[in-house]
Design a protein around this motif. Structure first.
Motif, PDB file in Angstrom:
ATOM      1  N   SER A  25       0.841  -1.193   0.000  1.00  0.00           N
ATOM      2  CA  SER A  25       0.000   0.000   0.000  1.00  0.00           C
ATOM      3  C   SER A  25       0.881   1.250   0.000  1.00  0.00           C
ATOM      4  O   SER A  25       1.978   1.249   0.577  1.00  0.00           O
ATOM      5  N   PRO A  26       0.417   2.343  -0.621  1.00  0.00           N
ATOM      6  CA  PRO A  26      -0.865   2.448  -1.322  1.00  0.00           C
ATOM      7  C   PRO A  26      -0.779   1.897  -2.742  1.00  0.00           C
ATOM      8  O   PRO A  26       0.285   1.902  -3.362  1.00  0.00           O
ATOM      9  N   GLN A  27      -1.912   1.431  -3.241  1.00  0.00           N
ATOM     10  CA  GLN A  27      -1.964   0.901  -4.596  1.00  0.00           C
ATOM     11  C   GLN A  27      -2.079   2.037  -5.610  1.00  0.00           C
ATOM     12  O   GLN A  27      -2.434   3.158  -5.278  1.00  0.00           O
ATOM     13  N   SER A  28      -1.799   1.685  -6.850  1.00  0.00           N
ATOM     14  CA  SER A  28      -1.887   2.657  -7.941  1.00  0.00           C
ATOM     15  C   SER A  28      -3.138   2.404  -8.781  1.00  0.00           C
ATOM     16  O   SER A  28      -3.414   1.254  -9.153  1.00  0.00           O
ATOM     17  N   GLY A  29      -3.876   3.462  -9.066  1.00  0.00           N
ATOM     18  CA  GLY A  29      -5.028   3.352  -9.954  1.00  0.00           C
ATOM     19  C   GLY A  29      -6.319   2.920  -9.297  1.00  0.00           C
ATOM     20  O   GLY A  29      -7.345   2.771  -9.976  1.00  0.00           O
ATOM     21  N   THR A  30      -6.320   2.742  -7.976  1.00  0.00           N
ATOM     22  CA  THR A  30      -7.547   2.305  -7.294  1.00  0.00           C
ATOM     23  C   THR A  30      -8.660   3.345  -7.404  1.00  0.00           C
ATOM     24  O   THR A  30      -9.836   2.994  -7.444  1.00  0.00           O
ATOM     25  N   LYS A  31      -8.287   4.610  -7.455  1.00  0.00           N
ATOM     26  CA  LYS A  31      -9.300   5.666  -7.500  1.00  0.00           C
ATOM     27  C   LYS A  31     -10.049   5.684  -8.832  1.00  0.00           C
ATOM     28  O   LYS A  31     -11.142   6.238  -8.935  1.00  0.00           O
ATOM     29  N   GLU A  32      -9.476   5.064  -9.864  1.00  0.00           N
ATOM     30  CA  GLU A  32     -10.118   5.055 -11.171  1.00  0.00           C
ATOM     31  C   GLU A  32     -11.210   3.993 -11.288  1.00  0.00           C
ATOM     32  O   GLU A  32     -12.004   4.026 -12.223  1.00  0.00           O
ATOM     33  N   ALA A  33     -11.242   3.056 -10.360  1.00  0.00           N
ATOM     34  CA  ALA A  33     -12.233   1.973 -10.438  1.00  0.00           C
ATOM     35  C   ALA A  33     -13.631   2.505 -10.140  1.00  0.00           C
ATOM     36  O   ALA A  33     -13.839   3.211  -9.157  1.00  0.00           O
ATOM     37  N   GLY A  34     -14.591   2.149 -10.985  1.00  0.00           N
ATOM     38  CA  GLY A  34     -15.977   2.548 -10.737  1.00  0.00           C
ATOM     39  C   GLY A  34     -16.604   1.740  -9.629  1.00  0.00           C
ATOM     40  O   GLY A  34     -17.480   2.202  -8.905  1.00  0.00           O
ATOM     41  N   ILE A  35     -16.163   0.483  -9.498  1.00  0.00           N
ATOM     42  CA  ILE A  35     -16.605  -0.413  -8.425  1.00  0.00           C
ATOM     43  C   ILE A  35     -15.367  -1.070  -7.849  1.00  0.00           C
ATOM     44  O   ILE A  35     -14.467  -1.488  -8.588  1.00  0.00           O
ATOM     45  N   LEU A  36     -15.301  -1.163  -6.530  1.00  0.00           N
ATOM     46  CA  LEU A  36     -14.175  -1.820  -5.875  1.00  0.00           C
ATOM     47  C   LEU A  36     -14.704  -2.926  -4.973  1.00  0.00           C
ATOM     48  O   LEU A  36     -15.496  -2.678  -4.058  1.00  0.00           O
ATOM     49  N   TYR A  37     -14.286  -4.165  -5.263  1.00  0.00           N
ATOM     50  CA  TYR A  37     -14.666  -5.324  -4.451  1.00  0.00           C
ATOM     51  C   TYR A  37     -13.559  -5.630  -3.450  1.00  0.00           C
ATOM     52  O   TYR A  37     -12.371  -5.414  -3.716  1.00  0.00           O
ATOM     53  N   GLU A  38     -13.988  -6.195  -2.305  1.00  0.00           N
ATOM     54  CA  GLU A  38     -13.025  -6.666  -1.310  1.00  0.00           C
ATOM     55  C   GLU A  38     -13.529  -7.967  -0.710  1.00  0.00           C
ATOM     56  O   GLU A  38     -14.712  -8.097  -0.375  1.00  0.00           O
ATOM     57  N   ALA A  39     -12.627  -8.936  -0.586  1.00  0.00           N
ATOM     58  CA  ALA A  39     -12.986 -10.227   0.009  1.00  0.00           C
ATOM     59  C   ALA A  39     -11.753 -10.851   0.622  1.00  0.00           C
ATOM     60  O   ALA A  39     -10.610 -10.527   0.255  1.00  0.00           O
ATOM     61  N   LEU A  40     -11.979 -11.749   1.552  1.00  0.00           N
ATOM     62  CA  LEU A  40     -10.880 -12.478   2.175  1.00  0.00           C
ATOM     63  C   LEU A  40     -10.243 -13.436   1.196  1.00  0.00           C
ATOM     64  O   LEU A  40     -10.915 -14.051   0.355  1.00  0.00           O
ATOM     65  N   VAL A  41      -8.917 -13.552   1.310  1.00  0.00           N
ATOM     66  CA  VAL A  41      -8.217 -14.658   0.669  1.00  0.00           C
ATOM     67  C   VAL A  41      -7.582 -15.447   1.820  1.00  0.00           C
ATOM     68  O   VAL A  41      -8.115 -15.474   2.923  1.00  0.00           O
ATOM     69  N   GLU A  42      -6.470 -16.108   1.616  1.00  0.00           N
ATOM     70  CA  GLU A  42      -5.877 -16.920   2.673  1.00  0.00           C
ATOM     71  C   GLU A  42      -5.148 -16.059   3.717  1.00  0.00           C
ATOM     72  O   GLU A  42      -4.713 -14.945   3.427  1.00  0.00           O
ATOM     73  N   GLY A  43      -5.049 -16.578   4.929  1.00  0.00           N
ATOM     74  CA  GLY A  43      -4.246 -15.939   5.964  1.00  0.00           C
ATOM     75  C   GLY A  43      -4.842 -14.685   6.574  1.00  0.00           C
ATOM     76  O   GLY A  43      -4.142 -13.933   7.250  1.00  0.00           O
ATOM     77  N   GLY A  44      -6.116 -14.432   6.337  1.00  0.00           N
ATOM     78  CA  GLY A  44      -6.758 -13.265   6.942  1.00  0.00           C
ATOM     79  C   GLY A  44      -6.555 -11.970   6.183  1.00  0.00           C
ATOM     80  O   GLY A  44      -7.054 -10.918   6.587  1.00  0.00           O
ATOM     81  N   ILE A  45      -5.794 -12.023   5.083  1.00  0.00           N
ATOM     82  CA  ILE A  45      -5.635 -10.811   4.282  1.00  0.00           C
ATOM     83  C   ILE A  45      -6.801 -10.690   3.309  1.00  0.00           C
ATOM     84  O   ILE A  45      -7.519 -11.667   3.050  1.00  0.00           O
ATOM     85  N   THR A  46      -7.013  -9.497   2.786  1.00  0.00           N
ATOM     86  CA  THR A  46      -8.038  -9.311   1.772  1.00  0.00           C
ATOM     87  C   THR A  46      -7.376  -8.963   0.446  1.00  0.00           C
ATOM     88  O   THR A  46      -6.229  -8.522   0.401  1.00  0.00           O
ATOM     89  N   ARG A  47      -8.096  -9.198  -0.615  1.00  0.00           N
ATOM     90  CA  ARG A  47      -7.646  -8.783  -1.936  1.00  0.00           C
ATOM     91  C   ARG A  47      -8.760  -7.952  -2.557  1.00  0.00           C
ATOM     92  O   ARG A  47      -9.950  -8.191  -2.320  1.00  0.00           O
ATOM     93  N   LEU A  48      -8.369  -6.967  -3.346  1.00  0.00           N
ATOM     94  CA  LEU A  48      -9.314  -6.076  -4.001  1.00  0.00           C
ATOM     95  C   LEU A  48      -9.429  -6.432  -5.479  1.00  0.00           C
ATOM     96  O   LEU A  48      -8.482  -6.953  -6.076  1.00  0.00           O
ATOM     97  N   MET A  49     -10.575  -6.133  -6.038  1.00  0.00           N
ATOM     98  CA  MET A  49     -10.737  -6.208  -7.490  1.00  0.00           C
ATOM     99  C   MET A  49     -11.494  -4.971  -7.942  1.00  0.00           C
ATOM    100  O   MET A  49     -12.595  -4.698  -7.474  1.00  0.00           O
ATOM    101  N   GLY A  50     -10.886  -4.215  -8.843  1.00  0.00           N
ATOM    102  CA  GLY A  50     -11.533  -3.018  -9.367  1.00  0.00           C
ATOM    103  C   GLY A  50     -12.205  -3.299 -10.692  1.00  0.00           C
ATOM    104  O   GLY A  50     -11.660  -4.015 -11.536  1.00  0.00           O
ATOM    105  N   ILE A  51     -13.391  -2.731 -10.876  1.00  0.00           N
ATOM    106  CA  ILE A  51     -14.080  -2.795 -12.162  1.00  0.00           C
ATOM    107  C   ILE A  51     -13.839  -1.443 -12.838  1.00  0.00           C
ATOM    108  O   ILE A  51     -14.315  -0.411 -12.359  1.00  0.00           O
ATOM    109  N   TYR A  52     -13.108  -1.471 -13.948  1.00  0.00           N
ATOM    110  CA  TYR A  52     -12.673  -0.243 -14.618  1.00  0.00           C
ATOM    111  C   TYR A  52     -13.429  -0.070 -15.932  1.00  0.00           C
ATOM    112  O   TYR A  52     -13.320  -0.900 -16.841  1.00  0.00           O
ATOM    113  N   GLU A  53     -14.150   1.021 -16.023  1.00  0.00           N
ATOM    114  CA  GLU A  53     -14.881   1.332 -17.244  1.00  0.00           C
ATOM    115  C   GLU A  53     -13.988   2.042 -18.255  1.00  0.00           C
ATOM    116  O   GLU A  53     -14.144   1.881 -19.456  1.00  0.00           O
TER     117      GLU A  53
END
Length: 368
Positions: free
Chosen positions: A92-120
């Protein structure tokens, strides 16, 4: 004798002129007095201006299928990109996250989360760091007919990509150097970044269509104008305790009517702009989630499933339900009356949160 007569005549003329002048003054004085008692007023009617509502010109624009905001018409039918984003503290901080119209967040392994941005629309030369795919994120990308961008994948994700026929750009294939670059100042595997130019070249190389299919239906319904929820449940601070490691939260800005995102005890900003991530809408989608193997990889019941959740906007929250049919790619949210959810136009954050830990989603404020 003549001089005397002339003298008398002169005196007489002067007296007559004096008397006439005094009479005139008296007349004017009378007129002034009369005018002061009964003035004559000639008035012009005053016409109050009629307020007119400013009409916005959207002749060359259409509503975005992602945010509901007005966008150029030529972008209205473009397929979005779903990009996997690293979310550990080190990256962190990530690059380009502010450009995502939708930002998903969910758990992956080890208690960390991963994001997925939907970019129009892609506007950045640096997006990431980009990380590996997870099969439930593949399923979500399919909901948007998105081209899926990732650097690596689990075996479960590989299977899901093949099963759903997902168009994807992977960093572990021959187009890696076209789409991605490595920032050598950052330790691998957290240093793979995508570029707009690279993603577009990769899409062209793979021969993927850049437009929605003819029968694609927008993922969301949007209000024409900003609308407050008919609710008394306050949501001016929203905390999502995914784990001891990851507990992002949002605070509501009443003046701007948007939510500011925080994580790791500070503002969550975009590396490219230095600006904090903000959202108009928050959706908490409660899902059945469990470990899929001894490695701690997660799985979720998303294929043909339903569940509950929250919709949060403008400082208020309502309960919602959701239904997904993976065979059709449709995922829909519904209000308490069973109507398809209508949302405010703007960027949306969506959390996929374990449904056996609903108490770990904390909303600040008491009932009004």
């Amino acid at each position: 004798m003549k001089k005397r007569i002339h003298y008398i005549a002169l005196i007489t003329s002067i007296l007559v002129m004096t008397m006439l002048t005094m009479a005139g003054c008296k007349k004017n004085k009378e007129n002034e007095d009369e005018a002061s008692v009964t003035p004559t007023v000639t008035s012009t009617p005053t016409i109050s201006p009629v307020p007119t509502e400013e009409v916005e010109n959207h002749e060359n624009e259409v509503r975005s299928k992602i945010t509901g905001l007005w966008i150029p018409k030529e972008n209205g039918n473009k397929r979005p990109y779903a990009i996997m984003l690293n979310n550990i503290k080190l990256a962190s901080p990530q690059s380009g996250t502010k450009e995502a119209g939708i930002l998903y967040e969910a758990l992956v392994e080890g208690g960390i989360t991963r994001l997925m941005g939907i970019y129009e629309d892609l506007n950045e030369k640096r997006i990431g760091s980009v990380r590996s795919a997870r099969h439930y994120y593949v399923s979500i990308a399919d909901e948007y007919e998105a081209i899926y961008v990732h650097f690596g994948e689990t075996s479960y994700a590989t299977k899901k990509i093949k099963e759903l026929g997902i168009d994807n750009l992977s960093g572990l294939t021959g187009i890696s150097d076209t789409v991605f670059f490595r920032d050598k100042s950052i330790k691998a595997p957290h240093n793979a970044f995508a570029t707009k130019e690279g993603i577009l070249k990769g899409t062209q190389t793979k021969g993927y269509s850049m437009e929605y299919s003819e029968n694609y239906e927008s993922h969301f319904k949007f209000y024409e104008k900003d609308t407050d929820l008919q609710s008394k449940e306050l949501a001016e601070k929203v905390t999502l305790m995914f784990s001891n490691y990851a507990s992002p939260y949002f605070t509501y800005d009443r003046e701007k009517k948007q939510y500011n995102r925080f994580q790791y005890d500070k503002e969550h900003v975009d590396y490219n702009t230095g600006e904090q991530l903000v959202f108009k809408n928050i959706i908490v989608q409660f899902v059945k989630e469990w470990n899929i193997d001894k490695n701690g990889y997660q799985t979720m019941e998303l294929e043909n499933a339903s569940g509950n959740g929250y919709y949060i906007t403008n400082g208020l929250k309502i309960d919602i339900t959701w239904k997904k049919n993976e065979s059709t790619g449709k995922m829909r949210y519904y209000d308490a009356q069973g109507n398809e959810l209508t949302m405010n136009a703007g960027k949306t954050y969506i959390a996929l949160f374990p449904n056996d830990r609903t108490s770990d989603v904390v909303l600040a404020g008491n009932s009004q």
